[in-house]
Design a protein around this motif. Sequence first.
Motif, PDB file in Angstrom:
ATOM      1  N   PRO A  50      56.732  11.176 -26.415  1.00 23.89           N
ATOM      2  CA  PRO A  50      56.038   9.958 -25.933  1.00 23.89           C
ATOM      3  C   PRO A  50      54.595  10.228 -25.499  1.00 23.89           C
ATOM      4  O   PRO A  50      53.776   9.302 -25.503  1.00 23.89           O
ATOM      5  N   ASP A  51      54.247  11.487 -25.164  1.00 23.59           N
ATOM      6  CA  ASP A  51      52.854  11.791 -24.810  1.00 23.59           C
ATOM      7  C   ASP A  51      51.890  11.452 -25.953  1.00 23.59           C
ATOM      8  O   ASP A  51      50.673  11.340 -25.726  1.00 23.59           O
ATOM      9  N   LEU A  52      52.408  11.340 -27.173  1.00 28.02           N
ATOM     10  CA  LEU A  52      51.523  11.086 -28.322  1.00 28.02           C
ATOM     11  C   LEU A  52      51.294   9.602 -28.583  1.00 28.02           C
ATOM     12  O   LEU A  52      50.559   9.250 -29.514  1.00 28.02           O
ATOM     13  N   GLN A  53      51.925   8.732 -27.781  1.00 33.39           N
ATOM     14  CA  GLN A  53      51.690   7.302 -27.979  1.00 33.39           C
ATOM     15  C   GLN A  53      50.198   7.014 -27.836  1.00 33.39           C
ATOM     16  O   GLN A  53      49.565   7.491 -26.895  1.00 33.39           O
ATOM     17  N   GLY A  54      49.644   6.270 -28.783  1.00 36.07           N
ATOM     18  CA  GLY A  54      48.209   5.996 -28.766  1.00 36.07           C
ATOM     19  C   GLY A  54      47.432   6.959 -29.656  1.00 36.07           C
ATOM     20  O   GLY A  54      46.368   6.630 -30.141  1.00 36.07           O
ATOM     21  N   ARG A  55      47.970   8.157 -29.886  1.00 36.68           N
ATOM     22  CA  ARG A  55      47.287   9.094 -30.795  1.00 36.68           C
ATOM     23  C   ARG A  55      47.825   9.005 -32.213  1.00 36.68           C
ATOM     24  O   ARG A  55      47.102   9.262 -33.171  1.00 36.68           O
ATOM     25  N   VAL A  56      49.118   8.694 -32.331  1.00 36.84           N
ATOM     26  CA  VAL A  56      49.689   8.531 -33.671  1.00 36.84           C
ATOM     27  C   VAL A  56      50.457   7.209 -33.698  1.00 36.84           C
ATOM     28  O   VAL A  56      50.936   6.743 -32.667  1.00 36.84           O
ATOM     29  N   ARG A  57      50.572   6.642 -34.907  1.00 34.55           N
ATOM     30  CA  ARG A  57      51.254   5.350 -35.014  1.00 34.55           C
ATOM     31  C   ARG A  57      52.149   5.355 -36.257  1.00 34.55           C
ATOM     32  O   ARG A  57      51.704   5.723 -37.359  1.00 34.55           O
ATOM     33  N   THR A  58      53.385   4.939 -36.058  1.00 36.58           N
ATOM     34  CA  THR A  58      54.378   4.999 -37.135  1.00 36.58           C
ATOM     35  C   THR A  58      54.327   3.766 -38.025  1.00 36.58           C
ATOM     36  O   THR A  58      54.195   2.641 -37.540  1.00 36.58           O
ATOM     37  N   ALA A  59      54.456   4.009 -39.316  1.00 38.78           N
ATOM     38  CA  ALA A  59      54.524   2.916 -40.303  1.00 38.78           C
ATOM     39  C   ALA A  59      55.669   3.195 -41.267  1.00 38.78           C
ATOM     40  O   ALA A  59      56.080   4.335 -41.445  1.00 38.78           O
ATOM     41  N   ARG A  60      56.134   2.103 -41.884  1.00 43.19           N
ATOM     42  CA  ARG A  60      57.165   2.228 -42.927  1.00 43.19           C
ATOM     43  C   ARG A  60      56.486   2.228 -44.295  1.00 43.19           C
ATOM     44  O   ARG A  60      55.549   1.460 -44.538  1.00 43.19           O
ATOM     45  N   LEU A  61      56.954   3.086 -45.189  1.00 40.96           N
ATOM     46  CA  LEU A  61      56.566   3.018 -46.594  1.00 40.96           C
ATOM     47  C   LEU A  61      57.849   2.792 -47.394  1.00 40.96           C
ATOM     48  O   LEU A  61      58.899   3.305 -47.031  1.00 40.96           O
ATOM     49  N   GLN A  62      57.721   2.020 -48.482  1.00 41.04           N
ATOM     50  CA  GLN A  62      58.925   1.666 -49.237  1.00 41.04           C
ATOM     51  C   GLN A  62      58.844   2.091 -50.706  1.00 41.04           C
ATOM     52  O   GLN A  62      57.750   2.153 -51.275  1.00 41.04           O
ATOM     53  N   VAL A  93      58.155  25.714 -28.817  1.00 45.57           N
ATOM     54  CA  VAL A  93      58.809  24.615 -29.541  1.00 45.57           C
ATOM     55  C   VAL A  93      57.786  24.034 -30.520  1.00 45.57           C
ATOM     56  O   VAL A  93      56.645  23.753 -30.121  1.00 45.57           O
ATOM     57  N   ILE A  94      58.194  23.876 -31.771  1.00 37.38           N
ATOM     58  CA  ILE A  94      57.331  23.193 -32.748  1.00 37.38           C
ATOM     59  C   ILE A  94      58.049  21.913 -33.173  1.00 37.38           C
ATOM     60  O   ILE A  94      59.171  21.971 -33.686  1.00 37.38           O
ATOM     61  N   VAL A  95      57.418  20.783 -32.919  1.00 41.50           N
ATOM     62  CA  VAL A  95      58.000  19.499 -33.329  1.00 41.50           C
ATOM     63  C   VAL A  95      57.354  19.114 -34.661  1.00 41.50           C
ATOM     64  O   VAL A  95      56.161  18.815 -34.713  1.00 41.50           O
ATOM     65  N   ALA A  96      58.163  19.162 -35.722  1.00 45.81           N
ATOM     66  CA  ALA A  96      57.664  18.906 -37.080  1.00 45.81           C
ATOM     67  C   ALA A  96      58.287  17.616 -37.595  1.00 45.81           C
ATOM     68  O   ALA A  96      59.173  17.617 -38.448  1.00 45.81           O
ATOM     69  N   VAL A  97      57.847  16.514 -37.035  1.00 41.98           N
ATOM     70  CA  VAL A  97      58.388  15.193 -37.365  1.00 41.98           C
ATOM     71  C   VAL A  97      57.188  14.304 -37.677  1.00 41.98           C
ATOM     72  O   VAL A  97      56.304  14.150 -36.842  1.00 41.98           O
ATOM     73  N   ASP A  98      57.144  13.717 -38.875  1.00 36.80           N
ATOM     74  CA  ASP A  98      55.991  12.878 -39.226  1.00 36.80           C
ATOM     75  C   ASP A  98      56.216  11.460 -38.685  1.00 36.80           C
ATOM     76  O   ASP A  98      55.653  11.093 -37.649  1.00 36.80           O
ATOM     77  N   GLY A  99      57.062  10.680 -39.337  1.00 35.67           N
ATOM     78  CA  GLY A  99      57.350   9.331 -38.841  1.00 35.67           C
ATOM     79  C   GLY A  99      58.109   9.378 -37.528  1.00 35.67           C
ATOM     80  O   GLY A  99      58.974  10.231 -37.334  1.00 35.67           O
ATOM     81  N   LYS A 100      57.781   8.482 -36.604  1.00 34.78           N
ATOM     82  CA  LYS A 100      58.423   8.371 -35.285  1.00 34.78           C
ATOM     83  C   LYS A 100      58.113   9.553 -34.367  1.00 34.78           C
ATOM     84  O   LYS A 100      58.844   9.807 -33.406  1.00 34.78           O
ATOM     85  N   LEU A 101      57.028  10.270 -34.659  1.00 39.41           N
ATOM     86  CA  LEU A 101      56.640  11.410 -33.816  1.00 39.41           C
ATOM     87  C   LEU A 101      56.437  10.977 -32.368  1.00 39.41           C
ATOM     88  O   LEU A 101      56.804  11.690 -31.427  1.00 39.41           O
ATOM     89  N   GLU A 102      55.871   9.773 -32.193  1.00 33.07           N
ATOM     90  CA  GLU A 102      55.597   9.315 -30.819  1.00 33.07           C
ATOM     91  C   GLU A 102      56.870   8.909 -30.075  1.00 33.07           C
ATOM     92  O   GLU A 102      56.822   8.693 -28.864  1.00 33.07           O
ATOM     93  N   GLN A 103      57.994   8.784 -30.811  1.00 24.37           N
ATOM     94  CA  GLN A 103      59.270   8.566 -30.107  1.00 24.37           C
ATOM     95  C   GLN A 103      59.817   9.891 -29.595  1.00 24.37           C
ATOM     96  O   GLN A 103      60.389   9.968 -28.510  1.00 24.37           O
ATOM     97  N   VAL A 104      59.652  10.937 -30.394  1.00 24.38           N
ATOM     98  CA  VAL A 104      60.157  12.255 -29.978  1.00 24.38           C
ATOM     99  C   VAL A 104      59.281  12.816 -28.855  1.00 24.38           C
ATOM    100  O   VAL A 104      59.782  13.425 -27.910  1.00 24.38           O
TER     101      VAL A 104
END
Length: 395
Positions: free
Chosen positions: A246-258, A233-244
């Motif tokens: 959860p093991d990545l919480q703390g390693r990546v952090r989501t931000a909004r760009l406008q 399985v390859i998870v190719a999701v940039d924003g909200k990766l740590e929601q897909v």
Amino acid sequence: MTNLRSDTQWDSVSAWDDDPVVASWNGLPMLEQNVTADVCVVGLGGSGLAAIGALVERGLQVVGVDAGRVAAGAAGRNGGFLLGGPATFLHSSLTTWGTSSVDLYRATLLELDRLAEMLGPEVIARTGSIRLAGLPGEPADDAEAADRVAELVDCAALAKVLRDNDIAVEEYDGELGRGLFLPDDAAMNPSRRALGLASLLRGRAGLYEHSAVTSVKSGRVTTEHGSVSAPVVIVAVDGKLEQVLPDLQGRVRTARLQMLGTAPGLPERLPCPVYGRWGYDYAQQAKDGRLFVGGGRDRFVDTEWTFDTSPTPDVQGYIERVAERMAGKPVDIVRRWGASVSYTTDGRPLCSEVLPGVIAIGAYNGTGNLVGPVAARAAVVLALDSTAPPEYFSA
Ligand SMILES: Cc1cc2nc3c(=O)[nH]c(=O)nc-3n(C[C@H](O)[C@H](O)[C@H](O)COP(=O)(O)OP(=O)(O)OC[C@H]3O[C@@H](n4cnc5c(N)ncnc54)[C@H](O)[C@@H]3O)c2cc1C
């Protein structure tokens, strides 16, 4: 709260989707059964589609799923800049993560050549890009004037490192101000790029839209109405990766760009994508004169660490001023939008096996249009050949 100039559509649609080719996309099915594959790719943005392309070239049976339309996330809603190198300017990344950042620079330029060959000049415009010191127009105050002087010094340092590494760079001194011209870079409508890739792949892989993944486990991806059993399985999701994942919480952090999009008809002024003020503010001008403008990430750091993607008055008010500086005159805004990206603490993008057989790519720190496909190829060779990702990734 900022007083905004115009009544605009504060909706979820980006101005890139007003393009008739994008608007006429006839869609992909929803996953409504349980299927098997050699590899399942989660996320049909520029990165996921690059992974699928590399996998089908190796003769594998691939299923790709997306929660929304192809490139429903940042991949279809960004500035459309195709810039060589990592998110951090090369002279800075060289200092912090060594010569592997030059390797990443070269890999992104190769990726750009590939994209241009696949999609042609209608989609990928080899315009070059301009890095400006500051923003166009007179500095508003002494602080802005001083910052511009400091940034010109930084441009010179960057130019030296680029030249030392045989990467093309010229000085820019023109109507917009002073800075650098990087002839290798390019521009695109990001939605057209992703939909173009999906069109090339749709007969060669099982692609499904509107199929949100609810869980990712080793060997199995579950969506709302079906599942995919696959050893890789390859998870190719940039924003909200740590929601897909959860093991990545703390390693990546989501931000909004406008961003915002202006009405067409502005006089031709930006010959190519232009980014100024240390790269934080950026704009691209379409042939019909409209501007696509974003920025201000550094000015609104606290509020923008969020999973929410709605545009907000304060950031939009700031971007509106950037748009006027870029246009050299008042502008009418027709669309405003946001999207999620994610960041790592050391600026290196992520390519990492998170669970056995589950590889995550993402966290491009705001610049993933070319780094994403580079990560996708690294994920494919990690999965299939057990080759460790290059040093420029956080593994
Ligand atoms: C406003 C803005 C401007 C930017 N400008 C630039 C720029 O000019 N140049 C540049 O290089 N980079 C830019 N970036 C960054 C760039 O857009 C991203 O790094 C890149 O597009 C990421 O693409 P991706 O395919 O990796 O992931 P994404 O586009 O983040 O995600 C891929 C897909 O995953 C899907 N997905 C998410 N969750 C699930 C789930 N649970 N189930 C199924 N599917 C799911 C999404 O729907 C999405 O389509 C910008 C980003 C933003 C937001």
